[in-house]
Each structure stands twice: as C-alpha cells, then as structure tokens.
Design a protein around this motif. Structure first.
Motif: not given
Length: 485
Positions: A33-50, A12-22
C-alpha cells in the motif's frame, strides 16, 4: 522515480484499538500500500483532556488535508455529557453515506446463511440521529425526525452508483411510510424517482418491519439495501451478525470531500493488551479505504490473502471452531498469517476483484429544481403542558379561538380526544391543539398565529411547542386527523 504516496490520517483508538491497528498497518505495508500516514490522538484520553467531542481542533486540520481517515474503535467515558465522536465526525465532515458489506464465510465461520452477500447503505447525517430532543413536560419527551429531500437524493443515488460500480444487480429500499407518511414517505418517493434513472438495476421497496424479517430469514434474496439512519444502524448490525460475526465487518463513511473507515465493533477494553482481538473488522475497513483511494489491486491482494488464511483454519478465538479450525492465534499471529499468504487466491471461497470506487460528485438536487411550489400556512398546532382534565383544558382553549383561527381538534400522543373521545384512551400531560383558518384553505399570517399565542399566555396555558400547518400546491404538509382525510 519516487512512488507517490496517498496521505491518510490514522487513529490508534482505545482498548484493543492500538493492537488491531498495528496488525492492520503491518498487513497494508507488506501488501505494498502506498500510504503517507499521519497519526492523531482521538477518544478517551482526549475526552479526559477536556474536549467533550473526543477530538482536538488541530486534528480536524489533519483529517481535512488527507484523503482518508482510518480509525480504530474508541472508548467514550461514562457520564459527563460526552458526545459521540463517530456522529461528530460524520456530520461535521459531511460523510453522508455509511457502507457495510455483510458477507458469510461458510463453512469457515458459523452462519445459518451460507450464501449471504448483502451491502447495507445507510444515510449518515439525518433522521433521529440529529439528536434534537426536548423534555417540555413532566411526562413527555419529544425527538425530531429530520428527513430532507437533498439528504434522500444523495444517499439513494449513491446506493445505485455503488451497485453499478460493484456489479450488483438489485437495490432495495426499506421505510416505514405506512405510518410515517411524510418523512419516510419522502424517502420512498425519492427512491422511486431515482430508480427510474437506473433501468439496468432491479429496484424494490419493503416496509421495514417485514423487510427486516425477510433479511433475517432469507438474506440471500437481497443485494444492496438503502435505508435512513436509524433503520440502517440497527439492520447493518443485524446483517453483520447473521452473516457470521459483527467482529468481521468493516465500515466506510463517504462524503464528497472526505471519508472515514472503521470496524463496526467497539473498543473491548477487557480484551486490551492480551494479543487476542480479531483485527479483521479494521482490516476490512482498510480494504475499503484502499479501494476508495484508488489502490484496488492492493485491496484485492489483502482481501484474498485473508480468505486464504480463513480457509486454512488459522483463526482468532472469536471464530475458532473445533473440528474446523486448525490453530487459534493471536492478533499479531493472524496478521502475520495474512502477510504470508499475500499473492494467493482462495480455493473454496470466491476470490475478490476490485474495480473503480463509486463516486458521487456534487450535483444539482432535484429539490432545487422544484422551487415553483406554492406554500401557504393555513393553521397551527399548539402543544401545551396541562396537568388538569381534558374538560378543563377544552373549556380554557375554546375561549381563545378568534375571528381568524378556530380550534378543530385536541389530541394526546397522536390520538384525537376532542371533539370525540373514546373513554379508554390514556392521556399524558402533553396535548396537541389544532387551530385552522376559519375560512377553509384561506392562509393565515404569522401575526395572526402570534396573536393566538398571546391569548394562550393570557389564559396562563403553558404552550411548549408550535408547528405551522402548511400546504404545498394545495397538498397538506402535515399529518391529517382521521376526519380531515
């Protein structure tokens, strides 16, 4: 019978990321589209988790075991030594090819180039983007520009294969090989070699500065452009902007084993949560992804619906134009407008059709077939950090020449200052001292080079870098001074 779905990773990303991804996911779902979606976290919150790269170890496994990675923009925290997540993913996953279509949508999006339709194909792993830098003196920093033959072969061959798969007519190469004769010279040489394998396509080469000027002035004269990493990064943004807007451009990162798709704009945190951002860049990245995972009919359905939406004047704030646009809409509303036009084709703009994607499987590089070159070391460049005068440096260094290696040149920032020096030449504290074999073209050994460096140490001269001077089949593999030509 159950419909087979393609597994993809979504961030989903950061900033406007979640809105434009939705918005993007809603359009893809509505388009079938025939998709099996696997959501992951990346970016700012992961940076700040160390995690300094912005991605957790478990996320790599998810990306590795899906067919594609659709990524919204992220925010990299300021300071703290955080690494570029994009560069980390591209290099770690071997995503060597970056593809950016730059198309004008005149008259619905402002542009001075109504017929522009250019694809920038950029090498993704090498060049100055290896990020190998050194500060070895008070005055100077060094960066390593790394260009390899296999790296050139893969990206250039991909550019020609892309042109064939997408019914393009010409491939153009930009380099600066009038100055960088070895590194950019290799890129140009490989381009000329591979171009011979594609006689059905026009090929041409431009020096990057005049090529960039022509791209900015008459982009309609270009079709597919292939470049090394730095030039490609700069000019793909330039091309997207002169086409109409960086906010409309999507990007694909392709490797042998994986692929990542993203908008080329940033996370725009000031626009987050306002339902204002244009989702088009990420939507076009998703279209490229659908072609890559072999759902081209869905990709065309979405792309043509987007063109209809644009034609009918339904625009987000960034491309809204009084007298042409009919309504200014938010992120969700724009996505809904695209959904409502699925199955339709534009009337003013050219409808799109997608065929099979360009694929480049593993192959034997030309480089591996050229293993009969004779390599000989005939000298060494020793870089030193020296704060005194050139006369003092010269006096000390001349004392350390020996029976195998003798000083032939001292240069400063690439300009020869000994044995002849122009008084106006400005010098900093990093000097390059070239030692060549006393017997012309006779090889020297590593032991002899080490013995020379031992003498530098005894004279208390701070040597900070060495580069061996090698020939390949008798041809110099190093930059020659003017009097060495």
């Amino acid at each position: 019978m159950a419909i087979k779905k393609t597994p993809i990773t979504v961030a989903q990303g950061d900033g406007i990321g979640p809105e434009i991804m939705a918005a993007t996911l809603s359009v893809m779902e509505a388009a079938g589209a025939r998709l099996e979606i696997h959501q992951v976290d990346i970016g700012e919150k992961v940076y700040l988790r160390g995690f300094p790269a912005g991605i957790e170890p478990s996320t790599w496994e998810t990306i590795r075991h899906t067919k594609a990675f659709l990524k919204a923009p992220i925010t990299t925290p300021q300071g703290g030594g955080f690494k570029s997540l994009n560069v980390t993913i591209r290099t770690s996953m071997g995503l060597y090819a970056n593809i950016r279509p730059c198309v004008s949508y005149y008259p619905f999006v402002r542009t001075k180039h109504p017929s522009m339709d250019v694809v920038i194909i950029r090498e993704n792993e090498e060049d100055l983007y290896t990020g190998i830098e050194y500060r070895q003196s008070k005055d100077a920093c060094h960066a390593l520009k790394l260009i390899s033959r296999p790296g050139c072969e893969r990206i250039i061959r991909y550019a020609f294969e892309y042109a064939l798969a997408n019914k393009r007519k010409k491939v153009t190469c930009f380099t600066k090989d009038n100055i960088l004769k070895l590194s950019d010279g290799l890129f140009h040489q490989v381009f000329d070699e591979i171009a011979q394998e594609y006689p059905q396509l026009v090929n041409e080469h431009w020096i990057v500065d005049i090529g960039a000027a022509k791209l900015a002035d008459t982009p309609e004269n270009f079709d597919v452009i292939v470049l090394a990493n730095l030039y490609g990064d700069i000019l793909s943004d330039v091309a997207a902007q002169i086409a109409g807007s960086v906010g409309l451009a999507g990007s694909a990162n392709i490797g042998i084993q994986g692929a990542m798709f993203e908008a080329i704009h940033g996370s725009a945190p000031r626009r987050a949560g306002q339902n204002a951002a244009n989702p088009s860049g990420l939507l076009f990245a998703a279209v490229m992804m659908l072609v890559h995972i072999e759902q081209p009919e869905v990709a065309a359905r979405i792309h043509n619906a987007w063109l209809c939406t644009l034609e009918e004047g339904i625009h987000t704030y960034d491309i809204f134009k009084e007298g042409l646009s009919k309504s200014s809409v938010g992120t969700k509303e724009f996505a809904q407008a695209v959904i409502e036009r699925l199955g339709r084709s534009p009337t003013t703009l050219k409808p799109v059709f997608y065929g099979a994607p360009a694929h480049l499987t593993d192959y034997t590089p030309i480089a591996s077939l050229q293993n009969n070159e004779k390599k000989e070391t005939i000298g060494v460049d020793v870089f030193v950090d020296f704060q005194g005068s050139l006369d003092h440096l010269q006096e000390k260094i001349l004392r350390i020449s020996d029976e195998h290696l003798s000083l032939t040149m001292i240069s400063n920032r690439g300009v020869k200052v000994w044995p002849e020096r122009i008084p106006e030449t400005y010098c900093v504290d990093t000097w390059r001292c070239r030692f060549m074999s006393r017997i012309k073209h006779k090889p020297v050994t590593h032991q002899q080079i080490a013995a020379l460096l031992e003498k530098f140490a005894k004279e208390s001269i701070d040597f900070i870098q060495t580069e061996n001077l090698c020939t390949f089949n008798g041809k110099p593999g190093y930059t020659l001074a003017q009097d060495e030509q």
